[in-house]
Design a protein around this motif. Structure first.
Motif, mmCIF file in Angstrom:
data_model
loop_
_atom_site.group_PDB
_atom_site.id
_atom_site.type_symbol
_atom_site.label_atom_id
_atom_site.label_comp_id
_atom_site.label_asym_id
_atom_site.label_seq_id
_atom_site.Cartn_x
_atom_site.Cartn_y
_atom_site.Cartn_z
ATOM 1 N N PRO A 15 -22.318 43.303 -5.756
ATOM 2 C CA PRO A 15 -21.934 43.923 -4.488
ATOM 3 C C PRO A 15 -20.491 43.584 -4.098
ATOM 4 C CG PRO A 15 -23.924 42.592 -4.239
ATOM 5 C CD PRO A 15 -23.398 42.325 -5.597
ATOM 6 N N PRO A 16 -19.855 44.464 -3.306
ATOM 7 C CA PRO A 16 -18.477 44.199 -2.882
ATOM 8 C C PRO A 16 -18.407 42.920 -2.035
ATOM 9 C CG PRO A 16 -19.250 46.340 -2.061
ATOM 10 C CD PRO A 16 -20.402 45.688 -2.736
ATOM 11 N N GLY A 17 -17.236 42.315 -2.006
ATOM 12 C CA GLY A 17 -17.063 41.092 -1.215
ATOM 13 C C GLY A 17 -17.028 39.878 -2.114
ATOM 14 N N LYS A 18 -16.731 38.711 -1.529
ATOM 15 C CA LYS A 18 -16.604 37.526 -2.383
ATOM 16 C C LYS A 18 -17.961 36.881 -2.657
ATOM 17 C CE LYS A 18 -15.563 34.117 1.195
ATOM 18 N NZ LYS A 18 -14.613 33.168 1.713
ATOM 19 N N GLY A 19 -18.063 36.223 -3.797
ATOM 20 C CA GLY A 19 -19.312 35.557 -4.176
ATOM 21 C C GLY A 19 -19.005 34.489 -5.197
ATOM 22 N N GLY A 20 -20.004 33.721 -5.571
ATOM 23 C CA GLY A 20 -19.799 32.671 -6.563
ATOM 24 C C GLY A 20 -19.262 33.266 -7.849
ATOM 25 N N ILE A 21 -19.966 34.269 -8.338
ATOM 26 C CA ILE A 21 -19.463 35.013 -9.505
ATOM 27 C C ILE A 21 -19.590 36.506 -9.229
ATOM 28 C CG2 ILE A 21 -20.014 33.239 -11.241
ATOM 29 C CD1 ILE A 21 -22.418 35.064 -12.010
ATOM 30 N N ALA A 22 -18.910 37.296 -10.036
ATOM 31 C CA ALA A 22 -19.066 38.758 -9.994
ATOM 32 C C ALA A 22 -19.222 39.208 -11.440
ATOM 33 C CB ALA A 22 -17.844 39.405 -9.367
ATOM 34 N N VAL A 23 -19.874 40.362 -11.625
ATOM 35 C CA VAL A 23 -20.066 40.862 -12.990
ATOM 36 C C VAL A 23 -19.421 42.242 -13.124
ATOM 37 C CG1 VAL A 23 -21.765 41.572 -14.725
ATOM 38 C CG2 VAL A 23 -22.182 39.538 -13.342
ATOM 39 N N ILE A 24 -18.625 42.374 -14.164
ATOM 40 C CA ILE A 24 -18.008 43.677 -14.460
ATOM 41 C C ILE A 24 -18.645 44.171 -15.750
ATOM 42 C CG2 ILE A 24 -15.848 44.843 -15.059
ATOM 43 C CD1 ILE A 24 -14.551 42.415 -13.459
ATOM 44 N N ASP A 66 -8.158 34.701 -15.041
ATOM 45 C CA ASP A 66 -9.380 33.959 -14.702
ATOM 46 C C ASP A 66 -9.995 33.395 -15.985
ATOM 47 O OD1 ASP A 66 -11.418 32.897 -13.204
ATOM 48 O OD2 ASP A 66 -12.524 34.782 -12.956
ATOM 49 N N GLU A 67 -10.875 32.430 -15.799
ATOM 50 C CA GLU A 67 -11.708 31.938 -16.910
ATOM 51 C C GLU A 67 -13.065 32.592 -16.733
ATOM 52 O OE1 GLU A 67 -11.708 27.707 -16.521
ATOM 53 O OE2 GLU A 67 -9.702 27.516 -17.378
ATOM 54 N N VAL A 68 -13.562 33.232 -17.775
ATOM 55 C CA VAL A 68 -14.772 34.053 -17.618
ATOM 56 C C VAL A 68 -15.766 33.815 -18.755
ATOM 57 C CG1 VAL A 68 -13.433 35.899 -16.507
ATOM 58 C CG2 VAL A 68 -13.860 36.003 -18.977
ATOM 59 N N LEU A 69 -16.956 34.380 -18.578
ATOM 60 C CA LEU A 69 -17.929 34.438 -19.667
ATOM 61 C C LEU A 69 -18.089 35.911 -20.049
ATOM 62 C CD1 LEU A 69 -20.987 32.127 -18.900
ATOM 63 C CD2 LEU A 69 -19.366 31.935 -20.792
ATOM 64 N N VAL A 70 -17.938 36.194 -21.312
ATOM 65 C CA VAL A 70 -18.104 37.571 -21.785
ATOM 66 C C VAL A 70 -19.394 37.644 -22.601
ATOM 67 C CG1 VAL A 70 -17.181 39.311 -23.381
ATOM 68 C CG2 VAL A 70 -15.648 38.145 -21.793
ATOM 69 N N THR A 71 -20.306 38.530 -22.214
ATOM 70 C CA THR A 71 -21.542 38.709 -22.986
ATOM 71 C C THR A 71 -21.449 40.046 -23.720
ATOM 72 O OG1 THR A 71 -22.647 37.616 -21.148
ATOM 73 C CG2 THR A 71 -24.072 38.571 -22.838
ATOM 74 N N ILE A 85 -20.242 45.343 -22.754
ATOM 75 C CA ILE A 85 -19.665 44.021 -22.483
ATOM 76 C C ILE A 85 -19.915 43.719 -21.009
ATOM 77 C CG2 ILE A 85 -17.435 42.886 -22.074
ATOM 78 C CD1 ILE A 85 -18.046 42.886 -24.954
ATOM 79 N N GLU A 86 -20.369 42.530 -20.715
ATOM 80 C CA GLU A 86 -20.460 42.116 -19.312
ATOM 81 C C GLU A 86 -19.556 40.921 -19.104
ATOM 82 O OE1 GLU A 86 -24.946 43.743 -18.338
ATOM 83 O OE2 GLU A 86 -24.531 41.601 -18.108
ATOM 84 N N ILE A 87 -18.653 41.054 -18.152
ATOM 85 C CA ILE A 87 -17.716 39.966 -17.875
ATOM 86 C C ILE A 87 -18.152 39.279 -16.592
ATOM 87 C CG2 ILE A 87 -15.299 39.384 -17.404
ATOM 88 C CD1 ILE A 87 -14.553 42.043 -18.850
ATOM 89 N N SER A 88 -18.543 38.020 -16.691
ATOM 90 C CA SER A 88 -18.884 37.257 -15.475
ATOM 91 C C SER A 88 -17.649 36.461 -15.092
ATOM 92 C CB SER A 88 -20.028 36.293 -15.745
ATOM 93 O OG SER A 88 -21.110 37.009 -16.295
ATOM 94 N N CYS A 89 -17.046 36.845 -13.961
ATOM 95 C CA CYS A 89 -15.821 36.171 -13.537
ATOM 96 C C CYS A 89 -16.062 35.469 -12.206
ATOM 97 C CB CYS A 89 -14.686 37.187 -13.418
ATOM 98 S SG CYS A 89 -15.024 38.486 -12.226
ATOM 99 N N HIS A 90 -15.068 34.773 -11.700
ATOM 100 C CA HIS A 90 -15.212 34.187 -10.360
ATOM 101 C C HIS A 90 -15.225 35.321 -9.348
ATOM 102 C CE1 HIS A 90 -13.963 30.589 -12.639
ATOM 103 N NE2 HIS A 90 -14.922 30.075 -11.874
#
Ligand SMILES: Nc1nc2c(ncn2[C@@H]2O[C@H](COP(=O)(O)OP(=O)(O)OP(=O)(O)O)[C@@H](O)[C@H]2O)c(=O)[nH]1
Ligand SMILES: [Mg+2]
Length: 464
Positions: A15-24, A66-71, A85-90
């Motif tokens: 969802p839009p807005g800030k959070g612990g992580i976001a997924v692209i 950023d430092e991310v996790l790419v799945t 590809i799913e990018i989990s970023c801050h």
């Protein structure tokens, strides 16, 4: 919905807005190649499907974003059926937008609403009923609606529609064989056999059609409208049911002038409760408009809750007003019983029956807005009044689209059955059965057009 399977699409899926992580999310033939461009560290690794890799995202000036996790999900083994590809970023709005911009600068296209699910459909990963259940699951706000959506997603309903499609195709094939004797391999079967088969199909379709009422209530919530004369405690009951002081309560008759709505969940079911202006004849212009609105609101109720004050000795006026708005499913909430502790339910029921003979004891609830226990007693009774909300075990449909298509198919099958029974020409029967079959095929998406696609996917959010 645009068909552009050759393009690689991307969107922020959280969802839009800030959070612990976001997924692209990125889906399409160039998903991994694009990820490698913005996260060059991936080039040094042996990338395997369904595994996550820690890496840095670098911008065009080689600065760290950023430092991310790419799945990574290999083509054929992802939700869309494509390389994903799913990018989990801050979860900073700046970082997520920046990564999205980098993906677009490197050749990805911005996804449309629901395009990931649309691609899953186009790649035969799911059918349209399952696509709709993805939306229901995202929208679900209570246990039963989530369970229902999950059951639809795992193909429970699809199997039933598929069986109906196949049974109807069988009937159609045999009817057409009798028109065109050259059709090979099909025996001409007796009319009576066809009639029996068509009747069974009809029965099964009606089971699904009839489940829609409960499915809709589980998905959207049960609408309960509180109506009654002024000062009987409707707003107090609304506040109790919502567990929130939403409506103004005073001892002045005519306090509520407008519809006040709220939602609450009890025992896995969602309820939408409306408080209304007290019904009475009035010359006050504002209150008059309020009373008109109460009547309109009453028409929309799944369950109409008539509120009465136990202290009133004469409910003649109340009942005259109820008759004007009466719905098919009614409850009578006799309120303020804390002020009449000696009164019994039997006594009250008898009194209510003197105004309206067909009231049965299950419809009568003694309440006090001051008693917290009244909340579950009212909501449990609403659930019982609705009747079928616990039949989750059966297959249920909850989408208006599926309901309309199934209803149309049933209507067409009814017509063809009449023609069969009249022994009309096979061409006639086949014509109606074909219409029914197309309608059934549209439910699962085995037949579709732009209109259907727009209707299914337009309500989706971005990134799904
Ligand atoms: N003792 C007692 N008082 C109640 C109860 N319910 C409501 N009241 C009181 O009755 C008065 C009217 O309550 P409301 O909830 O405003 O009544 P209403 O039906 O919404 O009235 P209108 O908005 O004017 O139509 C207030 O003084 C409440 O505190 C109850 O169960 N017991
Ligand atoms: Mg009120």
């Amino acid at each position: 919905m645009r068909i552009r399977i050759e393009e690689t699409i991307c969107a922020i899926s959280t969802p839009p807005g800030k959070g612990g992580i976001a997924v692209i999310r990125v889906s399409g033939p160039a998903a991994l190649a694009t990820a490698k461009k913005i996260a060059p560290g991936l080039n040094k690794k042996q990338i395997e499907s369904h595994k996550a890799y820690f890496c840095e995202i670098i911008d065009l000036k080689n600065a760290k974003v950023d430092e991310v996790l790419v799945t990574y999900f290999v083509h054929g083994k992802s939700f869309t059926g494509e390389e994903v590809i799913e990018i989990s970023c801050h979860g900073s709005t700046y970082i997520t937008q920046k990564i999205l911009d980098l993906l677009i600068e490197n050749g990805c296209s911005m996804a449309d609403r629901g395009e990931f699910t649309f691609r899953a459909f186009m790649n035969n990963r799911i059918d349209l009923v399952q696509a709709e259940s993805v939306l229901s699951l995202i929208d679900s706000q209570n246990e039963l609606s989530a369970k229902m959506a999950l059951r639809q997603l795992d193909g429970h309903i699809s199997k039933q529609f598929l069986k109906l499609e196949s049974d109807l195709t069988w009937c159609l094939a045999h009817i057409e064989a009798s028109i065109d004797f050259s059709t090979e391999g099909l025996d001409i079967i007796d009319n009576s056999v066809l009639i029996e088969k068509v009747k069974i199909i009809l029965k099964e379709i009606y089971q699904l059609i009839n489940s829609y009422q409960s499915g809709r209530l589980l998905k959207d919530g049960v609408k309960v409208v509180l109506v009654g004369e002024p000062n009987v405690g409707k707003s107090s009951l609304l506040n109790l049911l919502l567990q929130n002081e939403k409506a103004i309560v005073t001892e002045i008759a005519g306090t509520t002038r407008d519809i006040i709505e709220g939602a609450t969940v009890h025992d896995g079911v969602k309820y939408l409760i409306s408080d209304t202006a007290g019904l009475r004849e009035t010359t006050d212009l504002v209150e008059k408009i309020g009373v008109d609105r109460s009547r309109q609101e009453a028409l929309k109720a799944d369950v109409l809750a008539f509120v009465l004050d136990v202290n009133e000795r004469d409910w003649e006026t109340s009942f005259a007003l109820f008759k004007e708005v009466g719905g098919s499913k009614n409850l009578f909430l006799v309120n303020k019983v804390d002020q009449a502790p000696e009164i019994s339910k039997a006594e009250i029921t008898k009194k209510l029956q003197s105004y309206q003979a067909n009231i049965n004891p299950e419809q009568v609830i003694l309440t006090s807005a001051l008693d917290p226990k009244a909340r579950s007693s009212v909501l449990d009774n609403v659930k019982t009044t609705i009747g079928s909300l616990s039949y989750l075990e059966e297959a249920m449909i909850s989408s208006a689209r599926q309901f309309e298509k199934a209803k149309y198919a049933a209507d067409m099958i009814e017509v063809s059955l009449k023609e069969l029974e009249k022994n009309s020409g096979a061409e006639f029967v086949a014509m109606y059965l074909k219409d029914a079959l197309v309608s059934l095929q549209q439910i699962l998406g085995h037949a579709y057009d732009d209109q259907i696609m727009d209707r299914v996917f337009k309500e989706f959010c971005l990134g799904k």
